[in-house]
Motif scaffolding. Sequence first.
Motif, PDB file in Angstrom:
ATOM      1  N   VAL A  94       0.846  -1.201   0.000  1.00  0.00           N
ATOM      2  CA  VAL A  94       0.000   0.000   0.000  1.00  0.00           C
ATOM      3  C   VAL A  94       0.883   1.254   0.000  1.00  0.00           C
ATOM      4  O   VAL A  94       0.655   2.201  -0.759  1.00  0.00           O
ATOM      5  CB  VAL A  94      -0.934  -0.003   1.237  1.00  0.00           C
ATOM      6  CG1 VAL A  94      -1.597   1.345   1.428  1.00  0.00           C
ATOM      7  CG2 VAL A  94      -1.996  -1.092   1.095  1.00  0.00           C
ATOM      8  N   GLU A  95       1.924   1.220   0.836  1.00  0.00           N
ATOM      9  CA  GLU A  95       2.817   2.389   0.921  1.00  0.00           C
ATOM     10  C   GLU A  95       3.531   2.630  -0.405  1.00  0.00           C
ATOM     11  O   GLU A  95       3.661   3.771  -0.862  1.00  0.00           O
ATOM     12  CB  GLU A  95       3.827   2.164   2.056  1.00  0.00           C
ATOM     13  CG  GLU A  95       4.601   3.404   2.467  1.00  0.00           C
ATOM     14  CD  GLU A  95       3.779   4.352   3.334  1.00  0.00           C
ATOM     15  OE1 GLU A  95       2.610   4.588   2.999  1.00  0.00           O
ATOM     16  OE2 GLU A  95       4.317   4.862   4.327  1.00  0.00           O
ATOM     17  N   THR A  96       3.997   1.557  -1.019  1.00  0.00           N
ATOM     18  CA  THR A  96       4.653   1.683  -2.316  1.00  0.00           C
ATOM     19  C   THR A  96       3.694   2.255  -3.347  1.00  0.00           C
ATOM     20  O   THR A  96       4.043   3.147  -4.126  1.00  0.00           O
ATOM     21  CB  THR A  96       5.206   0.308  -2.748  1.00  0.00           C
ATOM     22  OG1 THR A  96       6.363   0.026  -1.962  1.00  0.00           O
ATOM     23  CG2 THR A  96       5.597   0.280  -4.215  1.00  0.00           C
ATOM     24  N   CYS A  97       2.469   1.778  -3.347  1.00  0.00           N
ATOM     25  CA  CYS A  97       1.482   2.250  -4.318  1.00  0.00           C
ATOM     26  C   CYS A  97       1.198   3.738  -4.141  1.00  0.00           C
ATOM     27  O   CYS A  97       1.144   4.496  -5.103  1.00  0.00           O
ATOM     28  CB  CYS A  97       0.192   1.444  -4.166  1.00  0.00           C
ATOM     29  SG  CYS A  97      -1.112   1.999  -5.280  1.00  0.00           S
ATOM     30  N   ASP A  98       1.043   4.173  -2.902  1.00  0.00           N
ATOM     31  CA  ASP A  98       0.612   5.551  -2.673  1.00  0.00           C
ATOM     32  C   ASP A  98       1.755   6.543  -2.782  1.00  0.00           C
ATOM     33  O   ASP A  98       1.565   7.676  -3.206  1.00  0.00           O
ATOM     34  CB  ASP A  98      -0.042   5.666  -1.282  1.00  0.00           C
ATOM     35  CG  ASP A  98      -1.194   6.668  -1.275  1.00  0.00           C
ATOM     36  OD1 ASP A  98      -1.733   6.960  -2.362  1.00  0.00           O
ATOM     37  OD2 ASP A  98      -1.573   7.141  -0.193  1.00  0.00           O
ATOM     38  N   ASN A  99       2.958   6.117  -2.395  1.00  0.00           N
ATOM     39  CA  ASN A  99       4.101   7.027  -2.355  1.00  0.00           C
ATOM     40  C   ASN A  99       5.013   6.894  -3.571  1.00  0.00           C
ATOM     41  O   ASN A  99       5.670   7.858  -3.963  1.00  0.00           O
ATOM     42  CB  ASN A  99       4.908   6.777  -1.067  1.00  0.00           C
ATOM     43  CG  ASN A  99       6.233   7.500  -1.066  1.00  0.00           C
ATOM     44  OD1 ASN A  99       7.203   7.020  -1.652  1.00  0.00           O
ATOM     45  ND2 ASN A  99       6.295   8.671  -0.457  1.00  0.00           N
ATOM     46  N   GLY A 100       5.097   5.694  -4.149  1.00  0.00           N
ATOM     47  CA  GLY A 100       5.941   5.497  -5.326  1.00  0.00           C
ATOM     48  C   GLY A 100       7.289   4.879  -5.033  1.00  0.00           C
ATOM     49  O   GLY A 100       8.017   4.486  -5.942  1.00  0.00           O
ATOM     50  N   LYS A 101       7.647   4.766  -3.740  1.00  0.00           N
ATOM     51  CA  LYS A 101       8.977   4.228  -3.409  1.00  0.00           C
ATOM     52  C   LYS A 101       9.018   2.724  -3.634  1.00  0.00           C
ATOM     53  O   LYS A 101       7.982   2.053  -3.605  1.00  0.00           O
ATOM     54  CB  LYS A 101       9.343   4.576  -1.978  1.00  0.00           C
ATOM     55  CG  LYS A 101       8.498   3.922  -0.931  1.00  0.00           C
ATOM     56  CD  LYS A 101       9.001   4.270   0.476  1.00  0.00           C
ATOM     57  CE  LYS A 101       8.531   5.617   0.950  1.00  0.00           C
ATOM     58  NZ  LYS A 101       9.100   6.026   2.233  1.00  0.00           N
ATOM     59  N   GLY A 102      10.218   2.215  -3.834  1.00  0.00           N
ATOM     60  CA  GLY A 102      10.386   0.803  -4.130  1.00  0.00           C
ATOM     61  C   GLY A 102       9.953  -0.086  -2.975  1.00  0.00           C
ATOM     62  O   GLY A 102      10.138   0.263  -1.807  1.00  0.00           O
ATOM     63  N   ILE A 103       9.427  -1.246  -3.307  1.00  0.00           N
ATOM     64  CA  ILE A 103       8.946  -2.184  -2.292  1.00  0.00           C
ATOM     65  C   ILE A 103      10.102  -2.649  -1.396  1.00  0.00           C
ATOM     66  O   ILE A 103       9.900  -2.981  -0.234  1.00  0.00           O
ATOM     67  CB  ILE A 103       8.227  -3.393  -2.963  1.00  0.00           C
ATOM     68  CG1 ILE A 103       7.512  -4.274  -1.951  1.00  0.00           C
ATOM     69  CG2 ILE A 103       9.203  -4.248  -3.768  1.00  0.00           C
ATOM     70  CD1 ILE A 103       6.174  -3.784  -1.536  1.00  0.00           C
ATOM     71  N   ARG A 104      11.325  -2.636  -1.933  1.00  0.00           N
ATOM     72  CA  ARG A 104      12.442  -3.092  -1.077  1.00  0.00           C
ATOM     73  C   ARG A 104      12.644  -2.127   0.087  1.00  0.00           C
ATOM     74  O   ARG A 104      13.103  -2.525   1.154  1.00  0.00           O
ATOM     75  CB  ARG A 104      13.730  -3.271  -1.879  1.00  0.00           C
ATOM     76  CG  ARG A 104      14.424  -2.000  -2.241  1.00  0.00           C
ATOM     77  CD  ARG A 104      15.843  -2.223  -2.756  1.00  0.00           C
ATOM     78  NE  ARG A 104      16.527  -0.936  -2.853  1.00  0.00           N
ATOM     79  CZ  ARG A 104      17.824  -0.776  -2.862  1.00  0.00           C
ATOM     80  NH1 ARG A 104      18.619  -1.821  -2.798  1.00  0.00           N
ATOM     81  NH2 ARG A 104      18.360   0.416  -2.968  1.00  0.00           N
ATOM     82  N   GLU A 105      12.303  -0.859  -0.115  1.00  0.00           N
ATOM     83  CA  GLU A 105      12.435   0.109   0.980  1.00  0.00           C
ATOM     84  C   GLU A 105      11.278   0.003   1.963  1.00  0.00           C
ATOM     85  O   GLU A 105      11.478   0.053   3.174  1.00  0.00           O
ATOM     86  CB  GLU A 105      12.544   1.534   0.435  1.00  0.00           C
ATOM     87  CG  GLU A 105      13.925   1.819  -0.127  1.00  0.00           C
ATOM     88  CD  GLU A 105      14.110   3.250  -0.611  1.00  0.00           C
ATOM     89  OE1 GLU A 105      13.414   4.155  -0.126  1.00  0.00           O
ATOM     90  OE2 GLU A 105      14.960   3.444  -1.497  1.00  0.00           O
ATOM     91  N   THR A 106      10.049  -0.126   1.459  1.00  0.00           N
ATOM     92  CA  THR A 106       8.917  -0.198   2.390  1.00  0.00           C
ATOM     93  C   THR A 106       8.997  -1.471   3.221  1.00  0.00           C
ATOM     94  O   THR A 106       8.754  -1.448   4.422  1.00  0.00           O
ATOM     95  CB  THR A 106       7.568  -0.130   1.642  1.00  0.00           C
ATOM     96  OG1 THR A 106       7.570  -1.057   0.562  1.00  0.00           O
ATOM     97  CG2 THR A 106       7.315   1.263   1.098  1.00  0.00           C
ATOM     98  N   LEU A 107       9.388  -2.586   2.567  1.00  0.00           N
ATOM     99  CA  LEU A 107       9.494  -3.868   3.292  1.00  0.00           C
ATOM    100  C   LEU A 107      10.720  -3.918   4.200  1.00  0.00           C
ATOM    101  O   LEU A 107      10.672  -4.473   5.288  1.00  0.00           O
ATOM    102  CB  LEU A 107       9.624  -5.016   2.287  1.00  0.00           C
ATOM    103  CG  LEU A 107       8.383  -5.786   1.878  1.00  0.00           C
ATOM    104  CD1 LEU A 107       8.788  -6.908   0.932  1.00  0.00           C
ATOM    105  CD2 LEU A 107       7.631  -6.345   3.078  1.00  0.00           C
ATOM    106  N   GLY A 108      11.812  -3.320   3.739  1.00  0.00           N
ATOM    107  CA  GLY A 108      13.081  -3.473   4.444  1.00  0.00           C
ATOM    108  C   GLY A 108      13.383  -2.362   5.423  1.00  0.00           C
ATOM    109  O   GLY A 108      14.207  -2.526   6.318  1.00  0.00           O
ATOM    110  N   ALA A 109      12.737  -1.197   5.257  1.00  0.00           N
ATOM    111  CA  ALA A 109      13.059  -0.055   6.123  1.00  0.00           C
ATOM    112  C   ALA A 109      11.809   0.554   6.753  1.00  0.00           C
ATOM    113  O   ALA A 109      11.649   0.526   7.969  1.00  0.00           O
ATOM    114  CB  ALA A 109      13.825   1.000   5.326  1.00  0.00           C
ATOM    115  N   ASP A 110      10.916   1.098   5.926  1.00  0.00           N
ATOM    116  CA  ASP A 110       9.788   1.863   6.482  1.00  0.00           C
ATOM    117  C   ASP A 110       9.003   1.061   7.513  1.00  0.00           C
ATOM    118  O   ASP A 110       8.816   1.500   8.653  1.00  0.00           O
ATOM    119  CB  ASP A 110       8.806   2.305   5.376  1.00  0.00           C
ATOM    120  CG  ASP A 110       9.420   3.249   4.362  1.00  0.00           C
ATOM    121  OD1 ASP A 110      10.508   2.923   3.849  1.00  0.00           O
ATOM    122  OD2 ASP A 110       8.811   4.288   4.075  1.00  0.00           O
ATOM    123  N   LEU A 111       8.493  -0.105   7.098  1.00  0.00           N
ATOM    124  CA  LEU A 111       7.609  -0.863   7.995  1.00  0.00           C
ATOM    125  C   LEU A 111       8.335  -1.437   9.212  1.00  0.00           C
ATOM    126  O   LEU A 111       7.815  -1.329  10.329  1.00  0.00           O
ATOM    127  CB  LEU A 111       6.860  -1.945   7.204  1.00  0.00           C
ATOM    128  CG  LEU A 111       5.478  -1.542   6.659  1.00  0.00           C
ATOM    129  CD1 LEU A 111       4.556  -1.093   7.793  1.00  0.00           C
ATOM    130  CD2 LEU A 111       5.547  -0.426   5.636  1.00  0.00           C
TER     131      LEU A 111
END
Lengths: 498, 128
Positions: A94-111
């Motif tokens: 969801v974060e990747t979709c709304d913000n545009g950042k790569g899934i590797r960052e949302t999975l590996g850092a943000d969340l």
Amino acid sequence: MTFQRPQFKPQYENYIGGRWVAPIDGKYFEDTSPIDGKLVTRIPQSSAKDIDLAVKKAWEAFPAWGKTSAAARSAILNKIADTIEANIQQLAMVETCDNGKGIRETLGADLPLVIDQFRYFAAAIRTESGSVSDIDSTLVSMEIHEPLGVVGQIIPWNFPLLMAAWKIAPALAAGNCVVLKPAEQTPVSILVLMELIGDLLPPGVLNVVNGFGAEAGKPLASHPDIKKIAFTGETTTGRLIMQYASENIIPVSLELGGKSPNIFCASVMDQDDAFLDKAIEGLVMFALNQGQVCTCPSRALVHESIYERFMEKCLPRVAAITMGDPYELTTMMGAQASNDQYEKILSYIDIGKKEGAQLLCGGQSYKNAQYPGGFYIQPTVFKGHNKMRIFQEEIFGPVLAVTTFKDDEEALAIANDTLYGLGSAVWSRDMHQVQTFVRGIQAGRVWVNCYHVYPAHASFGGYKKSGIGRENHHMMLDHYRNTKNVLISYAKEKMGFF
Amino acid sequence: MTEFCERLAITDAARAVVDQLRARHGALLFHQSGGCCDGSAPMCFAVGDFRIGSRDVCLGEVHGCKFYMSPEQFQYYENCHTTIDVVPGRGASFSLEIPLGVRFLIRSRLLTEAEQANLRPVGVGAED
């Protein structure tokens, strides 16, 4: 491995008083994904009436929540963390979709950082103490903390869930109720989060009202019944928030960005080893999150004796940045968060060229064949000098400005010749030199031989125009509490004045 | 009377947005923002809502709107000509145009020597 664009409801509502509530005026705006420019969902375009309702519901919840034991609040924060962890993949998509950042960052850092932020504050309130002082043999002074009440929080779009967590976790831990306004570019991840965690909290403790800054942000920031306002964003709105806060005499915490220097001393090149490799990555960190980080190392200061050799190693690493599908795990850089952001970054690349900066790589948009409607920009490196606008203004994109220095004194002068003081870094094999920079740089964070590391319990905040307050650390609890002094006399004798 | 060279210009598209906002909010001003997220872009506010600082620099007026920035920021704009433009998009600041689905943006070039020799002097604070 490729992830999928997640499914969304066609329309979301505000979360007020523990329920999903339609905006009172019935207006909605379209939320689009910067990955492809396509519609994600419809989001409430709230007004002052919705803010009023949320503030009212939050105050209804406060008497009980403010008296809830630290153990009970901590347990809820831990449950929130566990729930996010159990749904990490969905929230990352969801974060990747709304913000545009790569899934590797949302999975590996943000969340992971979101989860840890809740656990950190859950722990902090179990382990802290107030203080007691013996003023003299019959007079004891106790410092105790009490929550402020209802607080307002305005969240940015670069790390929508993480920046929300940085604000929600300490506010709830301290016993406050929250009215939160997500950024209008990236509202949906916080709403999906509320679908997951809403029931874990008593109704009214955490309220989310969506909408635009002028229509919903302003009524929140200027509301006479909030006891504090927290904001992450830019300086002019930061000033406006302080202005509104002055009308109600309430505290503010602000995080307003930076133009962070990343200093590479000559000793970095003394050996061709793992540390050199790490330092090269340190320079390329400007591209993390598409450069949309308040602490983006957007100014690299490289010692003149190593400049040519060091950049010969760094530029191929920039060229190796993989762009493409943000849902693909190997993609290193995704889309910029919105069209206006994309246009602004290109306008600053244009300014850099007109100022006479030397373009070393990039310098234009990236044509993403898979998503022609998205907003992609190539990682861009300029060489120039520190008086140029690309060295002084936050571009908030993947644009690095590099310059050289001849000695430590000059490097410090350049590093501090900025309006801001949020992030900074020094890379060196000489600990004495490191210490000179650590104490000389005017910034709230100095990374030594690393960059873009954000563990909870390492305070984050600005010197100079970069803001007020320290997030990501238990000291933030005191930005969400009053201090009450209890002065107890054990003497039976009168003072003798009257 | 001397004809001064201006530091500012505005595109027709941005003029149209200013007209639309002025009809709704009354007299307007711009304040150039710095810092993260939606910074490095002009914010448009109703006159009297945003308090202009006593040291803020007024670069001039475009389409009836004064354009300000902090004096610290002006150091880096001293030699620049600024054009206010508008693009589709959605900022997250308090700027008034955002609900319209557009965002003001600046485009810059260096002032020529001839322009620099005859620039309109800047003002300081809200009175100018």
